[in-house]
Design an enzyme around this catalytic site. Structure first.
Site, PDB file in Angstrom:
ATOM      1  N   CYS A  72     119.533  18.458  19.205  1.00 26.58           N
ATOM      2  CA  CYS A  72     120.015  19.747  18.720  1.00 26.58           C
ATOM      3  C   CYS A  72     118.858  20.640  18.287  1.00 26.58           C
ATOM      4  O   CYS A  72     118.112  21.127  19.123  1.00 26.58           O
ATOM      5  CB  CYS A  72     121.043  19.539  17.610  1.00 26.58           C
ATOM      6  N   HIS A  86     125.023  15.538  19.752  1.00 28.14           N
ATOM      7  CA  HIS A  86     125.012  14.623  18.624  1.00 28.14           C
ATOM      8  C   HIS A  86     125.772  13.364  19.043  1.00 28.14           C
ATOM      9  O   HIS A  86     126.627  13.404  19.930  1.00 28.14           O
ATOM     10  CB  HIS A  86     125.685  15.249  17.405  1.00 28.14           C
TER      11      HIS A  86
END
Length: 504
Positions: free
Chosen positions: A335, A439
């Site tokens: 991310c 994630h």
């Protein structure tokens, strides 16, 4: 609805863990039980099945309760963006950004309405509610507009158990002081005390239990020994080092994985599956001198990519990391860490820095550019691995929570995944450099095993079989529940829950 609320004499006394344990204890007696925390402050979030964002702790507690997590379990999530401001996530969606003062002044009534609505929804679907408080219920400067402790106990009309951490010292003063600072009405709501994290011979605390009960008039319902083998996820950065780093685990026969310790790290539970691997040592790197010669480096997610990228540069870790990759090191950016790998980051909407058009140079490890948008993407995702080298199934599941949109600046850049027709992430030098918005990447058991086995082969150490993480996690809930149930007067807890309404 029947329920119980766990409050603490302070932060990090074990509320989240004990709520998790109680959820599993109730659930394995075939009860429909739900966790609840009205307001959570954490950058470690969880995406529900409908693509909404709640505190990670409530997602974990729902798993322990054997139920599906929902936004009603954590209607208000505060995600710190700086020392002064936090993003407010209301029922799973971004609502606004407030300073601490403006939040108290402008959001209180909205928050109260949200909490009441959430409690009503949960009451329609569950038999029992296990509520977690935050910090201490006697922060006297804040209590006139608090949304997370005794005000919630009053709204739900449930009894309270007070938890104190004996490891900190001063346990008698913290318990007595907390009770004395409560109003008379709230003090009557406290129906039990738990002494948590006890080390040594419990029999030495028998007199302590007697003194507390005689002085306060409140029953001590458990003295819980320190639990060394906890394997459930932590709630926030206060527990990150304890939950991930295992003392004595590091040796020359295992893998050394360095994690860059970002000030605004988010979703660090992406790393928890690696901590479950018995030959993996995770260590957090804050200084150049700590970098060493790791087998791999992970740049985790962050709530403020610009801020944390500047931090890495100030520490000189950017040069160390670039040199490491140029010499064949393995790096995974997750991310915000993925965004940092690129050439440039442009805050087009001012959503990361509050400055429209703000720009910063990235680590220049990958040919990428990232633009920050106004609208956050929050979705559960399924993708397929593009490269053929992985010795595992192609499907990867995870979730995305990000404001940025990242694209390649060079031709023929291989993506890490394909999400439908959309290329996702980046894959360089046979996987030596991987970047992705996914994630929970390491929660994919087969891929995690394949990635680790590549590192093991590089080190000349034996490969390992796939670890079933869900089985590992579920056993962790069972072990925790067994431990707590051994030392907690569970029958008294049940009696208190069942008898509260009729005796109140």
């Amino acid at each position: 609805m029947k329920g119980i609320m766990l409050q603490g004499t302070g932060s990090d006394v074990g509320k989240s863990v004990l709520v998790t344990a109680l959820c599993r204890i109730l659930a394995r007696k075939n009860n429909r039980v739900t966790p609840f925390k009205s307001q959570n402050m954490s950058n470690n979030s969880y995406v529900t099945v409908d693509g909404k964002e709640i505190g990670r702790a409530q997602g974990v507690q729902a798993e322990a309760a054997k139920t599906e997590a929902s936004v009603y379990m954590n209607p208000i999530l505060l995600k710190p963006r700086s020392t002064m401001d936090s993003e407010v996530v209301l029922f799973g969606e971004v609502y606004s950004t407030y300073s601490g003062r403006s939040y108290r002044e402008r959001f209180y009534q909205k928050g109260m309405e949200a909490i009441q609505h959430a409690l009503t929804e949960l009451a329609a679907n569950y038999e029992y509610l296990v509520i977690e408080g935050a910090g201490s219920p006697v922060e006297v400067n804040l209590n006139d507009r608090e949304l997370v402790n005794m005000k919630v106990a009053q709204l739900a009309d449930v009894p309270v158990i007070l938890i104190a951490d004996i490891e900190r010292g001063g346990v008698f003063a913290s318990v007595v002081g907390t009770l004395q600072l409560l109003s008379e009405e709230d003090r009557k709501r406290v129906q039990g005390i738990i002494i948590n994290k006890f080390r040594g011979d419990i029999r030495l605390f028998t007199d302590g239990v007697s003194w507390l009960e005689e002085y306060t008039g409140v029953k001590v319902v458990g003295v819980i020994p320190y639990y060394d083998h906890i394997s459930i996820e932590g709630e926030d950065s206060l527990s990150i080092h304890n939950s991930l780093i295992k003392e004595g685990k590091r040796n020359n026969t295992g893998l050394d994985i360095a994690v860059l310790a970002l000030p605004y790290v988010s979703n660090y539970t992406d790393l928890e599956p690696l901590a479950a691997e018995s030959d993996v040592f995770l260590r957090f790197v804050k200084e150049k001198s700590e970098f060493g010669h790791p087998d791999a480096v992970i740049i985790p997610g962050t709530k403020s990519t610009f801020h944390d990228l500047k931090y890495l540069k100030e520490k000189g870790l950017d040069h160390v990391l670039v040199n490491y990759t140029e010499n064949g090191g393995t790096v995974v950016g997750l991310c915000g860490g993925y965004q940092m790998l690129g050439e440039r980051l442009i805050d087009e909407a001012g959503s990361d820095t509050n400055q429209v058009g703000n720009e910063i140079h990235g680590l220049n490890i990958a040919p990428l550019i990232t633009f920050f948008n106004a609208k956050k993407i929050t979705i559960r995702s399924e993708g397929k691995l593009v490269a053929d080298q992985w010795k595992c199934k192609k499907e990867i599941s995870g979730y995305e929570i990000h404001l940025g949109k990242t694209t390649a600046t060079a031709a023929n850049v291989e993506p890490f995944l394909m999400v439908g027709d959309r290329p996702e992430g980046i894959y360089i030098n046979d996987g030596k450099v991987i970047g992705t918005y996914f994630h929970h990447l390491f929660h994919n058991d087969e891929w995690r095993a394949s990635w680790l086995n590549k590192l093991r082969t590089n080190r000349g150490i034996p490969q390992r079989e796939v670890l079933d993480l869900q089985e590992f996690r579920d056993q962790g809930y069972e072990n925790l529940a067994d431990h707590v149930e051994t030392y907690l007067d569970v029958e008294y807890i049940f009696h208190t829950i069942e008898g509260w309404k009729e005796n109140g």
